[in-house]
Write a protein that holds these residues in place. Structure first.
Motif, PDB file in Angstrom:
ATOM      1  N   VAL A   1       0.854  -1.181   0.000  1.00 38.84           N
ATOM      2  CA  VAL A   1       0.000   0.000   0.000  1.00 38.84           C
ATOM      3  C   VAL A   1       0.893   1.235   0.000  1.00 38.84           C
ATOM      4  O   VAL A   1       1.924   1.261   0.666  1.00 38.84           O
ATOM      5  CB  VAL A   1      -0.929   0.022   1.234  1.00 38.84           C
ATOM      6  N   ARG A   2       0.498   2.228  -0.753  1.00 41.51           N
ATOM      7  CA  ARG A   2       1.226   3.496  -0.742  1.00 41.51           C
ATOM      8  C   ARG A   2       0.754   4.314   0.453  1.00 41.51           C
ATOM      9  O   ARG A   2      -0.441   4.555   0.625  1.00 41.51           O
ATOM     10  CB  ARG A   2       0.970   4.271  -2.035  1.00 41.51           C
ATOM     11  N   VAL A   3       1.697   4.754   1.273  1.00 41.88           N
ATOM     12  CA  VAL A   3       1.390   5.560   2.440  1.00 41.88           C
ATOM     13  C   VAL A   3       1.930   6.967   2.207  1.00 41.88           C
ATOM     14  O   VAL A   3       3.114   7.144   1.900  1.00 41.88           O
ATOM     15  CB  VAL A   3       2.004   4.968   3.724  1.00 41.88           C
ATOM     16  N   VAL A   4       1.069   7.958   2.339  1.00 45.05           N
ATOM     17  CA  VAL A   4       1.431   9.353   2.091  1.00 45.05           C
ATOM     18  C   VAL A   4       1.474  10.093   3.417  1.00 45.05           C
ATOM     19  O   VAL A   4       0.544  10.020   4.211  1.00 45.05           O
ATOM     20  CB  VAL A   4       0.416  10.027   1.143  1.00 45.05           C
ATOM     21  N   GLN A   5       2.568  10.797   3.649  1.00 43.73           N
ATOM     22  CA  GLN A   5       2.735  11.591   4.855  1.00 43.73           C
ATOM     23  C   GLN A   5       2.581  13.064   4.502  1.00 43.73           C
ATOM     24  O   GLN A   5       3.179  13.547   3.538  1.00 43.73           O
ATOM     25  CB  GLN A   5       4.131  11.358   5.463  1.00 43.73           C
ATOM     26  N   LEU A   6       1.782  13.784   5.285  1.00 34.05           N
ATOM     27  CA  LEU A   6       1.674  15.225   5.093  1.00 34.05           C
ATOM     28  C   LEU A   6       2.865  15.921   5.740  1.00 34.05           C
ATOM     29  O   LEU A   6       3.362  15.460   6.765  1.00 34.05           O
ATOM     30  CB  LEU A   6       0.376  15.737   5.711  1.00 34.05           C
TER      31      LEU A   6
ATOM     32  N   LYS B   1      -7.591  25.437   5.094  1.00 34.33           N
ATOM     33  CA  LYS B   1      -7.983  25.994   3.800  1.00 34.33           C
ATOM     34  C   LYS B   1      -6.782  26.518   3.024  1.00 34.33           C
ATOM     35  O   LYS B   1      -6.671  26.314   1.807  1.00 34.33           O
ATOM     36  CB  LYS B   1      -9.009  27.111   4.006  1.00 34.33           C
ATOM     37  N   GLU B   2      -5.862  27.196   3.714  1.00 32.96           N
ATOM     38  CA  GLU B   2      -4.688  27.739   3.044  1.00 32.96           C
ATOM     39  C   GLU B   2      -3.807  26.626   2.473  1.00 32.96           C
ATOM     40  O   GLU B   2      -3.308  26.726   1.347  1.00 32.96           O
ATOM     41  CB  GLU B   2      -3.876  28.594   4.022  1.00 32.96           C
ATOM     42  N   GLN B   3      -3.640  25.571   3.244  1.00 35.69           N
ATOM     43  CA  GLN B   3      -2.841  24.442   2.768  1.00 35.69           C
ATOM     44  C   GLN B   3      -3.518  23.742   1.594  1.00 35.69           C
ATOM     45  O   GLN B   3      -2.852  23.332   0.633  1.00 35.69           O
ATOM     46  CB  GLN B   3      -2.609  23.451   3.910  1.00 35.69           C
ATOM     47  N   GLN B   4      -4.847  23.604   1.659  1.00 35.68           N
ATOM     48  CA  GLN B   4      -5.578  22.996   0.546  1.00 35.68           C
ATOM     49  C   GLN B   4      -5.347  23.771  -0.739  1.00 35.68           C
ATOM     50  O   GLN B   4      -5.121  23.193  -1.810  1.00 35.68           O
ATOM     51  CB  GLN B   4      -7.068  22.945   0.876  1.00 35.68           C
TER      52      GLN B   4
ATOM     53  N   PHE C   1      -6.969  15.332   2.429  1.00 40.93           N
ATOM     54  CA  PHE C   1      -7.409  16.674   2.048  1.00 40.93           C
ATOM     55  C   PHE C   1      -8.074  17.377   3.218  1.00 40.93           C
ATOM     56  O   PHE C   1      -7.818  18.562   3.491  1.00 40.93           O
ATOM     57  CB  PHE C   1      -8.374  16.579   0.867  1.00 40.93           C
ATOM     58  N   GLU C   2      -8.916  16.651   3.936  1.00 39.41           N
ATOM     59  CA  GLU C   2      -9.648  17.248   5.052  1.00 39.41           C
ATOM     60  C   GLU C   2      -8.753  17.556   6.249  1.00 39.41           C
ATOM     61  O   GLU C   2      -9.116  18.355   7.115  1.00 39.41           O
ATOM     62  CB  GLU C   2     -10.796  16.321   5.463  1.00 39.41           C
ATOM     63  N   GLN C   3      -7.575  16.919   6.312  1.00 39.65           N
ATOM     64  CA  GLN C   3      -6.636  17.224   7.389  1.00 39.65           C
ATOM     65  C   GLN C   3      -5.912  18.553   7.174  1.00 39.65           C
ATOM     66  O   GLN C   3      -5.320  19.113   8.097  1.00 39.65           O
ATOM     67  CB  GLN C   3      -5.606  16.105   7.524  1.00 39.65           C
ATOM     68  N   LEU C   4      -5.944  19.052   5.944  1.00 43.67           N
ATOM     69  CA  LEU C   4      -5.300  20.322   5.621  1.00 43.67           C
ATOM     70  C   LEU C   4      -6.240  21.479   5.924  1.00 43.67           C
ATOM     71  O   LEU C   4      -7.454  21.377   5.733  1.00 43.67           O
ATOM     72  CB  LEU C   4      -4.920  20.357   4.138  1.00 43.67           C
TER      73      LEU C   4
ATOM     74  N   ALA D   1      -8.745  27.171  -7.153  1.00 46.17           N
ATOM     75  CA  ALA D   1      -9.912  26.638  -7.853  1.00 46.17           C
ATOM     76  C   ALA D   1     -10.074  25.148  -7.583  1.00 46.17           C
ATOM     77  O   ALA D   1     -11.192  24.656  -7.385  1.00 46.17           O
ATOM     78  CB  ALA D   1      -9.789  26.896  -9.351  1.00 46.17           C
ATOM     79  N   GLY D   2      -8.950  24.420  -7.576  1.00 51.02           N
ATOM     80  CA  GLY D   2      -9.031  22.986  -7.344  1.00 51.02           C
ATOM     81  C   GLY D   2      -9.550  22.655  -5.963  1.00 51.02           C
ATOM     82  O   GLY D   2     -10.398  21.773  -5.787  1.00 51.02           O
ATOM     83  N   ALA D   3      -9.024  23.363  -4.940  1.00 53.31           N
ATOM     84  CA  ALA D   3      -9.482  23.125  -3.573  1.00 53.31           C
ATOM     85  C   ALA D   3     -10.957  23.461  -3.424  1.00 53.31           C
ATOM     86  O   ALA D   3     -11.713  22.744  -2.747  1.00 53.31           O
ATOM     87  CB  ALA D   3      -8.651  23.953  -2.592  1.00 53.31           C
ATOM     88  N   ARG D   4     -11.376  24.530  -4.060  1.00 54.56           N
ATOM     89  CA  ARG D   4     -12.791  24.917  -3.993  1.00 54.56           C
ATOM     90  C   ARG D   4     -13.668  23.837  -4.621  1.00 54.56           C
ATOM     91  O   ARG D   4     -14.730  23.487  -4.086  1.00 54.56           O
ATOM     92  CB  ARG D   4     -12.997  26.245  -4.711  1.00 54.56           C
TER      93      ARG D   4
END
Length: 341
Positions: free
Chosen positions: A167-172, A225-228, A220-223, A235-238
């Motif tokens: 499994v690919r694990v992604v770290q923020l 708004k500014e980080q998103q 995504f939800e852990q970020l 536009a993408g985050a919105r």
């Protein structure tokens, strides 16, 4: 006993700590270099010390790969550690001295010197040009060590019959291209899609195991708004907050269809793509068209300290996994090219 996620975190921390320690060494060396002589210095003793430090980092992360995979399989119901000790052994020196893609690490680590000269020619003050060169150097070294860690993990998985997938694990913090692949499962021999400075990790899996890895939407939800907005654009985050599919938003930009490394843009290719290719299935799962990066280049052993040089082209593990028809063929080629005993 440690759980599989705890073992994965420990492996991630080990690789990250190794990279940080090597980069700290490089920063100290870089402070002794001068902009007007940088290329000569990288061809001389300073460059040799930098390359030696980077290769020591590669050796360290490769050396820990087999124990990591064996421990993961033991906790997931596979072979015990005692049984795993009888399997083919991974040879850490076989992973040392290679740049991402299979070129010579020493050649890659000379490029920051060229970058310094070009920055000065473009009008930057020498101090700023040297800072830019250091940024390049640390990116190349971090990428080279992280790539070796993931490649060694995959070779250790190939040598372990209990391991069937990862499994690919992604770290923020992470980029949007990696976030949309978080939690994706791949067969153990599928290539790992990555970019410069990528620190995503491989989580080996025994059959029927599935750890609690965050999904792209959860990341995504852990970020905030500014980080998103920084990762996915405003536009993408919105669009994602409004309910758009995160994979479609990212892939609309075709971010993974090119990669910038070694000072130039490398284009992806559809030529020769098959459903058994290294990246085809991962791209398809992420909602993108069927595409894959061009085949890896052959590498050549370069460090006398870690392994003997040879003029014979040497297949990279990624290429071995791509062309082998089964596990037996993988093991035969991995032995032939000096990755396992």
């Amino acid at each position: 006993m440690d759980t599989p996620p705890e073992l994965g975190t420990r492996r991630y921390n080990q690789v990250s700590a190794t990279i940080r320690a090597i980069i700290e060494q490089i920063q100290q060396i870089w402070q002794t270099l001068s902009a007007d002589r940088i290329e000569d210095e990288l061809l001389g003793e300073a460059g040799a010390v930098i390359a030696e430090a980077a290769m020591a980092g590669q050796f360290s992360v490769a050396d820990a790969a087999q124990a990591y995979v064996a421990a993961q399989m033991a906790t997931q119901g596979g072979l015990s550690l005692a049984q795993a000790a009888l399997l083919p052994r991974l040879l850490p020196p076989g992973f040392v001295g290679l740049a991402p893609g299979g070129g010579r690490l020493e050649t890659l680590l000379y490029l920051p010197g060229i970058g310094v000269r070009r920055r000065i020619a473009a009008g930057l003050p020498p101090d700023e040009a040297m800072i830019g060169g250091l940024v390049d150097m640390t990116m190349y070294i971090a990428t080279a060590i992280a790539d070796v860690a993931r490649t060694a993990d995959q070779v250790a998985m190939a040598a372990h019959p209990s391991c069937v997938a990862y499994v690919r694990v992604v770290q923020l913090p992470a980029c949007s291209r990696c976030i949309i692949l978080s939690g994706q499962m791949y067969t153990r021999s599928e290539g790992f899609l990555r970019h410069p400075n990528c620190d995503c990790e491989i989580f080996p899996l025994h059959e029927d195991e599935w750890p609690g890895v965050a999904t792209p939407q959860q990341l995504f939800e852990q970020l905030d708004k500014e980080q998103q907005q920084k990762v996915f654009t405003v536009a993408g985050a919105r669009a994602i907050r409004a309910g758009a599919d995160i994979g479609q938003v990212v892939n609309a930009r075709r971010g993974m269809d090119t990669t910038h490394i070694y000072g130039r843009d490398l284009q992806v290719t559809h030529e020769g793509a098959t459903r058994r290719s290294a990246y085809g299935r991962s791209r398809s799962r992420a909602g993108d068209d069927f595409a894959r990066f061009a085949g890896q280049r052959f590498g050549e052993a370069t460090s006398a300290r870690y392994f003997r040089s040879t003029r014979t082209p040497r297949l990279m593990p990624e290429e071995i996994f791509r062309i082998a028809d089964d596990r037996d063929e993988e093991l035969r080629l991995l032995r032939r090219y000096g990755y396992i005993t």
